[in-house]
Design a protein around this motif. Structure first.
Motif, PDB file in Angstrom:
ATOM      1  N   LEU A  17       0.861  -1.183   0.000  1.00  0.00           N
ATOM      2  CA  LEU A  17       0.000   0.000   0.000  1.00  0.00           C
ATOM      3  C   LEU A  17       0.895   1.230   0.000  1.00  0.00           C
ATOM      4  N   SER A  18       0.785   2.026  -1.052  1.00  0.00           N
ATOM      5  CA  SER A  18       1.630   3.209  -1.189  1.00  0.00           C
ATOM      6  C   SER A  18       0.763   4.413  -1.559  1.00  0.00           C
ATOM      7  N   HIS A  19       0.917   5.510  -0.801  1.00  0.00           N
ATOM      8  CA  HIS A  19       0.153   6.731  -1.060  1.00  0.00           C
ATOM      9  C   HIS A  19      -1.350   6.434  -1.120  1.00  0.00           C
ATOM     10  N   VAL A  20      -1.783   5.610  -0.194  1.00  0.00           N
ATOM     11  CA  VAL A  20      -3.188   5.215  -0.121  1.00  0.00           C
ATOM     12  C   VAL A  20      -3.898   6.049   0.936  1.00  0.00           C
ATOM     13  N   LYS A  21      -5.087   6.512   0.600  1.00  0.00           N
ATOM     14  CA  LYS A  21      -5.901   7.248   1.565  1.00  0.00           C
ATOM     15  C   LYS A  21      -7.016   6.339   2.055  1.00  0.00           C
ATOM     16  N   MET A  22      -7.316   6.441   3.346  1.00  0.00           N
ATOM     17  CA  MET A  22      -8.311   5.544   3.928  1.00  0.00           C
ATOM     18  C   MET A  22      -9.165   6.292   4.942  1.00  0.00           C
ATOM     19  N   LYS A  23     -10.316   5.698   5.232  1.00  0.00           N
ATOM     20  CA  LYS A  23     -11.277   6.312   6.149  1.00  0.00           C
ATOM     21  C   LYS A  23     -10.733   6.346   7.563  1.00  0.00           C
ATOM     22  N   ASP A  24     -10.178   5.250   8.023  1.00  0.00           N
ATOM     23  CA  ASP A  24      -9.658   5.163   9.389  1.00  0.00           C
ATOM     24  C   ASP A  24      -8.595   4.071   9.460  1.00  0.00           C
ATOM     25  N   PHE A  25      -7.775   4.134  10.493  1.00  0.00           N
ATOM     26  CA  PHE A  25      -6.710   3.152  10.647  1.00  0.00           C
ATOM     27  C   PHE A  25      -7.251   1.805  11.126  1.00  0.00           C
ATOM     28  N   GLU A  26      -8.458   1.801  11.703  1.00  0.00           N
ATOM     29  CA  GLU A  26      -9.072   0.530  12.081  1.00  0.00           C
ATOM     30  C   GLU A  26      -9.299  -0.336  10.850  1.00  0.00           C
ATOM     31  N   SER A  27      -9.661   0.299   9.751  1.00  0.00           N
ATOM     32  CA  SER A  27      -9.869  -0.441   8.501  1.00  0.00           C
ATOM     33  C   SER A  27      -8.568  -1.062   8.015  1.00  0.00           C
ATOM     34  N   LEU A  28      -7.463  -0.339   8.183  1.00  0.00           N
ATOM     35  CA  LEU A  28      -6.167  -0.886   7.804  1.00  0.00           C
ATOM     36  C   LEU A  28      -5.845  -2.121   8.645  1.00  0.00           C
ATOM     37  N   GLY A  29      -6.157  -2.055   9.936  1.00  0.00           N
ATOM     38  CA  GLY A  29      -5.927  -3.204  10.806  1.00  0.00           C
ATOM     39  C   GLY A  29      -6.765  -4.402  10.400  1.00  0.00           C
TER      40      GLY A  29
END
Length: 220
Positions: free
Chosen positions: A186-198
């Motif tokens: 994942l590079s230069h990715v925007k996301m709603k929240d870090f919980e989603s990344l987890g």
């Protein structure tokens, strides 16, 4: 003996040996080519006109070879992408999808609007590799239907490699299960929240390689 064998399959006698192959085999061969070259085979014969529309791999790259003028290159590339995604007969059966584009000007949306481009990136269950790189960031003219990863991405059981750059990952409110993913970048990715990344990372039990670079939050 070897000379005779070479003559038979090489067509040195003037016969077209390729025509004797089944359509499925020819489409499989075309799958190993960069998509713009696979599409180009359509001009060789009537039989090859639509065989590229059944390839199992798509490689769409806004490479410098398109045109020297940047604006004209964007026009050509997006028209080509629209044609490929619009005419391909079985996008749900792809095993590999590669999409690389460099956006230099904000008129890309106008370019897309001039075509019938309404294609969302929705992946079928057989897909094994996804490589998306939108160079220029998510603030560019790329429409949301292209830069946002669809929900079905999070349950692709055959996916082994996921390389995402310059895209948007929305809030993940469903269970993530990517049992075959071994490489996640994942590079230069925007996301709603870090919980989603987890949730995404924990949903990849077979993960061997994880690369995170400049991933940040973006309110939607």
């Amino acid at each position: 003996m070897e000379a005779k064998y070479t003559s038979k399959i090489g067509g040195s006698d003037g016969n077209d040996r390729l025509s004797f192959l089944p359509d499925q085999i020819i489409s499989h061969i075309l799958s190993f080519m960069e998509t713009k070259y696979a599409v180009g085979t359509a001009v060789l014969s009537r039989r090859l006109e639509d065989l590229w529309t059944r390839v199992s791999n798509l490689d769409l790259d806004d490479a410098p070879e398109w045109e020297h003028a940047i604006d004209e290159r964007e026009w050509q590339f997006w028209r080509f992408v629209d044609k490929v995604l619009g005419q391909h007969k079985n996008l749900n059966a792809l095993s590999r999808f590669r999409f690389h584009v460099s956006v230099r000007y904000n008129h890309s949306f106008e370019v897309l609007g001039s075509t019938s481009f309404k294609r969302e990136l929705v992946f079928g269950p057989p897909i094994e590799e996804i490589d998306i790189n939108i160079d220029g960031g998510t603030e560019s003219g790329i429409p949301q239907c292209l830069r946002c990863i669809p929900e079905n991405f999070y349950t692709l059981k055959n996916l082994k490699v996921a390389k995402l750059s310059g895209v948007v990952l929305g809030a993940i409110n469903l269970s993530v299960f990517l049992p075959s993913v071994k490489i996640l970048q994942l590079s230069h990715v925007k996301m709603k929240d870090f919980e989603s990344l987890g949730r995404l990372i924990s949903g990849c039990p077979a993960l061997e390689t994880l690369h995170l670079e400049t991933c940040k939050l973006q309110p939607f």
